[in-house]
Design a protein around this motif. Structure first.
Motif, mmCIF file in Angstrom:
data_model
loop_
_atom_site.group_PDB
_atom_site.id
_atom_site.type_symbol
_atom_site.label_atom_id
_atom_site.label_comp_id
_atom_site.label_asym_id
_atom_site.label_seq_id
_atom_site.Cartn_x
_atom_site.Cartn_y
_atom_site.Cartn_z
ATOM 1 N N LYS A 124 1.369 -1.398 -0.414
ATOM 2 C CA LYS A 124 -0.038 0.198 0.127
ATOM 3 C C LYS A 124 0.475 0.900 0.274
ATOM 4 N N HIS A 125 2.038 1.680 1.035
ATOM 5 C CA HIS A 125 2.470 2.589 1.122
ATOM 6 C C HIS A 125 3.088 2.681 -0.103
ATOM 7 N N LEU A 126 4.009 1.364 -1.640
ATOM 8 C CA LEU A 126 5.253 2.136 -1.857
ATOM 9 C C LEU A 126 4.236 2.363 -3.279
ATOM 10 N N TYR A 127 2.382 1.895 -3.342
ATOM 11 C CA TYR A 127 1.773 1.879 -4.159
ATOM 12 C C TYR A 127 1.785 3.578 -5.411
ATOM 13 N N THR A 128 2.532 3.676 -6.559
ATOM 14 C CA THR A 128 2.136 5.249 -6.843
ATOM 15 C C THR A 128 1.850 5.677 -7.698
ATOM 16 N N GLY A 129 0.532 4.846 -8.003
ATOM 17 C CA GLY A 129 -0.745 5.269 -9.364
ATOM 18 C C GLY A 129 -0.571 4.334 -9.964
ATOM 19 N N HIS A 130 -1.442 4.632 -11.515
ATOM 20 C CA HIS A 130 -1.686 3.298 -12.562
ATOM 21 C C HIS A 130 -0.592 3.550 -12.941
ATOM 22 N N LYS A 131 0.252 2.719 -13.831
ATOM 23 C CA LYS A 131 1.969 2.161 -14.100
ATOM 24 C C LYS A 131 1.258 2.963 -16.003
ATOM 25 N N ARG A 132 1.997 3.789 -16.524
ATOM 26 C CA ARG A 132 2.230 3.595 -18.134
ATOM 27 C C ARG A 132 3.090 2.727 -19.146
ATOM 28 N N GLY A 191 -0.827 14.198 -21.830
ATOM 29 C CA GLY A 191 -0.491 15.490 -22.037
ATOM 30 C C GLY A 191 0.592 15.761 -21.471
ATOM 31 N N GLN A 192 0.716 16.628 -20.258
ATOM 32 C CA GLN A 192 1.373 16.865 -18.814
ATOM 33 C C GLN A 192 2.712 15.511 -18.922
ATOM 34 N N GLN A 193 2.529 13.686 -19.343
ATOM 35 C CA GLN A 193 3.312 13.108 -18.840
ATOM 36 C C GLN A 193 3.830 13.579 -20.114
ATOM 37 N N GLN A 194 3.683 13.944 -21.566
ATOM 38 C CA GLN A 194 4.512 14.000 -22.343
ATOM 39 C C GLN A 194 5.359 14.396 -22.435
ATOM 40 N N ARG A 195 4.551 16.291 -21.669
ATOM 41 C CA ARG A 195 5.360 17.315 -21.411
ATOM 42 C C ARG A 195 6.658 16.564 -20.506
ATOM 43 N N VAL A 196 6.272 15.981 -19.729
ATOM 44 C CA VAL A 196 7.854 15.917 -18.894
ATOM 45 C C VAL A 196 8.235 14.669 -19.514
ATOM 46 N N GLN A 243 6.382 7.740 -28.210
ATOM 47 C CA GLN A 243 4.920 7.161 -28.404
ATOM 48 C C GLN A 243 3.487 7.380 -27.204
ATOM 49 N N HIS A 244 3.950 6.397 -26.313
ATOM 50 C CA HIS A 244 4.099 6.165 -24.861
ATOM 51 C C HIS A 244 4.976 6.462 -23.901
ATOM 52 N N PHE A 245 5.037 7.392 -23.750
ATOM 53 C CA PHE A 245 5.884 9.050 -23.057
ATOM 54 C C PHE A 245 6.798 7.574 -22.105
ATOM 55 N N THR A 302 2.437 12.320 -30.373
ATOM 56 C CA THR A 302 1.093 12.919 -29.851
ATOM 57 C C THR A 302 0.409 11.192 -30.534
ATOM 58 N N SER A 303 0.477 10.625 -30.801
ATOM 59 C CA SER A 303 -0.466 8.984 -31.718
ATOM 60 C C SER A 303 -0.888 9.109 -30.373
ATOM 61 N N ALA A 304 -0.477 8.817 -29.195
ATOM 62 C CA ALA A 304 -1.191 8.201 -28.171
ATOM 63 C C ALA A 304 -2.360 9.253 -26.963
ATOM 64 N N LEU A 305 -2.095 10.755 -27.550
ATOM 65 C CA LEU A 305 -2.865 11.537 -26.541
ATOM 66 C C LEU A 305 -4.357 12.192 -27.713
ATOM 67 N N ASP A 306 -4.982 11.832 -26.546
ATOM 68 C CA ASP A 306 -6.295 12.590 -26.910
ATOM 69 C C ASP A 306 -6.304 13.762 -27.596
ATOM 70 N N PRO A 307 -7.362 14.352 -28.232
ATOM 71 C CA PRO A 307 -7.563 15.491 -29.366
ATOM 72 C C PRO A 307 -6.878 16.725 -28.243
ATOM 73 N N GLU A 308 -7.207 16.235 -27.507
ATOM 74 C CA GLU A 308 -7.360 18.125 -26.985
ATOM 75 C C GLU A 308 -5.954 18.234 -26.181
ATOM 76 N N MET A 309 -5.151 16.846 -26.013
ATOM 77 C CA MET A 309 -4.029 17.376 -25.368
ATOM 78 C C MET A 309 -2.442 17.217 -26.027
ATOM 79 N N ILE A 310 -3.409 16.909 -27.985
ATOM 80 C CA ILE A 310 -2.529 17.268 -28.378
ATOM 81 C C ILE A 310 -1.336 18.582 -28.569
#
Lengths: 368, 259
Positions: free
Chosen positions: A360-368, B157-162, B101-103, B181-189
């Motif tokens: 629980k402590h190490l959980y940082t949200g959904h991963k991408r 969009g924020q993730q891609q900018r990071v 593409q996927h940040f 920008t291919s994986a982004l919602d239109p309003e974030m492109i």
């Protein structure tokens, strides 16, 4: 002219869906079958629980010095009380037992900050690594002696819970890094390393721990020069570590496989080399994913330490068993095994709870 | 189609060559994915690579920082030739930033830690200095307030900018964008494209695989069209969009522009 729309006011939910009644309906009587099962469970508890409580607590004998105190028909906890020191320390000499206490106290004090939420994680990592390196040495000197004026206590005198904790502690701290290295090796692109790791893992996973322990005590001396005595405890420690390391490797490998390729690519694109990629990016994520599997292996390891009785080591299990065969206390094996089971359960359950907490402590949200 | 709201000022290009790809061939097993790719990119040049999916555009730019191996040809990046030597590959990767593409942000690290990881562990900068640099770039991509959040808490969009900021923190000489920008919602492109335009204004050497033709028109010096693992056409954007030569390019443009 249409009337202005009045917003609907918020109504309370129907009483049958909230509170105790709602809970009972949802959880226990949601369907006829569930109602029958609930009633059956209540009946079973009614039949089994009262006699159990009567035996373990109400009719139990708590005070006294010998078996004469145990004539009430309930559990004879006197048997445990009289043997408690032996169960905890084994044959460790009476006047030296403070050293065991000191070692345990030192560990508790040293590790305490790791469990405090407000301590920064950077300090925790440093402390944890420091403990990992320093504590085994300190504890070894304290327990074994022969240095700084402490008389030697041979490992054959170690026993009881002390021995169980030593084997489990060493096994866990050594099996995890070994497992990580084996898992990395198994996924290595270098064929020699990969073959070596696969062979190692498949060999140790393919044999029962009992066999390993037997071989270590029966076969190993055949290969050693005559007169050379290889510490029995050390043999058990090596056996347990290699055996559990192989299991751990497969758990860790599962985590490594779950890390998306993009993570390796992003690390590579930054110019990180293999070890930094693994150490900073991949392993932190992979190990976090497999915490349940790691703890599962740890718990199995903890309980498997009881197998060392096969090579004549007196761990908690063996020393309890030994006490039940004491002619002065015949007939109280149930109490002995209940006690041993409770101790094992307490340790394993704590590990399980701690791991859930950690997840629980190490959980940082959904991963991408 | 999303048009960036700003367009970069035109600066004369220097003659210094940053990337030279010579006769690159690549096979996946028996499949010939890249066929004789030749590409020269000068310092400060901005190139957009487009083409249908599976045409080898991503594979091409991924060869430049050796995320993909190739079997024939040679690539020279900033005067250093790519070889099989791991140290040499890592040296080149340090100078080449890449946005995916996927940040591919590191989910177990905060935004700030994502940005300081490279400078600290690869460039060996002190933490304090790495954090200053990271904050500067996070401000440039306009999300300094997210520095202590985890990537999972941000929008795409924020993730891609990071991700762009993370690459810039390494102070690269070249930036590669793989369909950013291919994986982004239109309003974030648009927010991501705007960030890339500001980067272009600073004279960054960029190669961008994208289908954002508006971006290509305003930012690119050259547009490259690929199909079937080959470079089919290579022209400045104004010519590329008005007078495409090959039939394949015309077909592609008609598909992508009229929908």
């Amino acid at each position: 002219m249409p009337e202005p729309r009045v917003p609907h006011s918020n109504l309370p939910p129907p009483t049958s869906t909230t509170g105790v009644v709602g809970w009972l309906r949802r959880s226990l009587f949601s369907s006829p079958l569930n109602a029958v099962l609930t009633l059956l469970a209540v009946y079973l508890l009614y039949v089994t629980l009262p006699p159990l409580l009567r035996w373990a607590f109400l009719d139990a004998a708590w005070s006294g010095e010998d078996r004469e105190a145990c004539r009430s028909g309930g559990a004879c906890w006197v048997f445990i009380r009289v043997h408690l020191d032996q169960f905890l320390y084994g044959f460790y000499p009476d006047e030296q037992r403070w050293r065991v206490n000191a070692a345990v106290l030192l560990l508790i004090l040293g590790a305490a900050p790791l469990f405090v939420r407000t301590v920064s994680s950077k300090f925790k990592v440093r402390l944890g690594l420091g403990l990992l390196i320093a504590y085994p040495l300190v504890a070894f000197v304290l327990l074994k002696g022969g240095m700084i004026g402490l008389p030697v206590v041979d490992t054959s005198q170690w026993g009881g819970l002390l021995l169980t904790l030593v084997i489990a502690g060493v096994g866990m701290t050594a099996a995890l890094p070994l497992g990580v290295l084996l898992a990395l090796g198994r996924r290595s692109r270098m064929p020699a390393i990969q073959t070596l790791c696969v062979t190692f893992i498949e060999f140790w996973r393919g044999v029962p721990l009992i066999t390993v322990l037997f071989m270590s005590s029966v076969m190993l001396p055949l290969f050693l020069p005559a007169g050379m005595n290889f510490d029995k405890l050390l043999r058990a420690l090596i056996g347990v570590t290699l055996f559990q390391g192989a299991y751990m490797a497969e758990v860790v490998r599962g985590g490594l496989q779950a890390i998306p390729k993009g993570q390796f690519e992003a690390a590579a694109a930054l110019g990180l080399g293999y070890w930094k990629t693994m150490g900073l990016i991949v392993l932190p994520q992979a190990l976090k994913l497999v915490i349940p599997g790691i703890v599962n292996t740890f718990i199995a390891l903890f309980k498997d330490t009881s197998l060392v009785l096969i090579i004549g080591l007196f761990d908690l299990m063996n020393i309890v068993h030994n006490a039940t065969t004491n002619p002065a206390w015949l007939g109280f094996s149930t109490e002995g095994y209940v006690f041993a089971a409770t101790v094992y359960w307490l340790f394993c359950f704590s590990m399980s709870r701690y791991s859930q907490n950690l997840e629980k402590h190490l959980y940082t949200g959904h991963k991408r | 189609m999303t048009e960036p709201s700003v367009s970069p000022t035109v600066k004369p290009l220097s003659d210094q060559i940053m990337i030279r790809m010579e006769a690159i061939h690549k096979w996946y097993g028996a499949f010939h994915v890249l066929k004789d790719i030749n590409l020269t990119v000068r310092k400060g040049e901005r190139i957009v690579v487009c083409g249908p999916s599976g045409s080898g555009k991503s594979t091409t730019i991924r060869c430049i920082n050796r995320l993909e191996e190739y079997q024939r040809g040679r690539i020279v990046v900033d005067g250093q030739e790519l070889s099989n030597d791991v140290k040499q590959i890592e040296r080149i990767r340090r100078e080449v930033g890449m946005v995916f593409q996927h940040f591919n942000l590191f989910p177990h690290l905060t935004v700030l830690e994502n940005c300081t990881l490279g400078p600290i562990w690869v460039r060996k900068l002190p933490r304090r200095q790495a954090e200053e640099i990271a904050m500067r770039y996070l401000e440039r991509v306009r999300i300094p307030e997210q520095a202590n959040k985890y990537p999972g808490q941000l929008s795409g969009g924020q993730q891609q900018r990071v991700a762009i900021a993370r690459s810039l923190c390494m102070n690269p000489k070249i930036m590669l964008f793989d369909e950013p920008t291919s994986a982004l919602d239109p309003e974030m492109i648009k927010e991501v494209l705007d960030t890339m335009v500001t980067l272009a204004e600073d004279g960054m050497t960029m190669i961008c695989v994208t289908h954002e033709m508006g971006f290509a028109k305003t930012v690119a010096h050259r547009v490259i069209f690929m199909d079937g693992g080959e470079i089919i056409e290579e022209k400045p954007p104004e010519e590329f969009f008005t007078h495409p030569e090959s039939e394949r390019t015309k077909l592609f443009l008609s598909q992508i522009l009229h929908h």
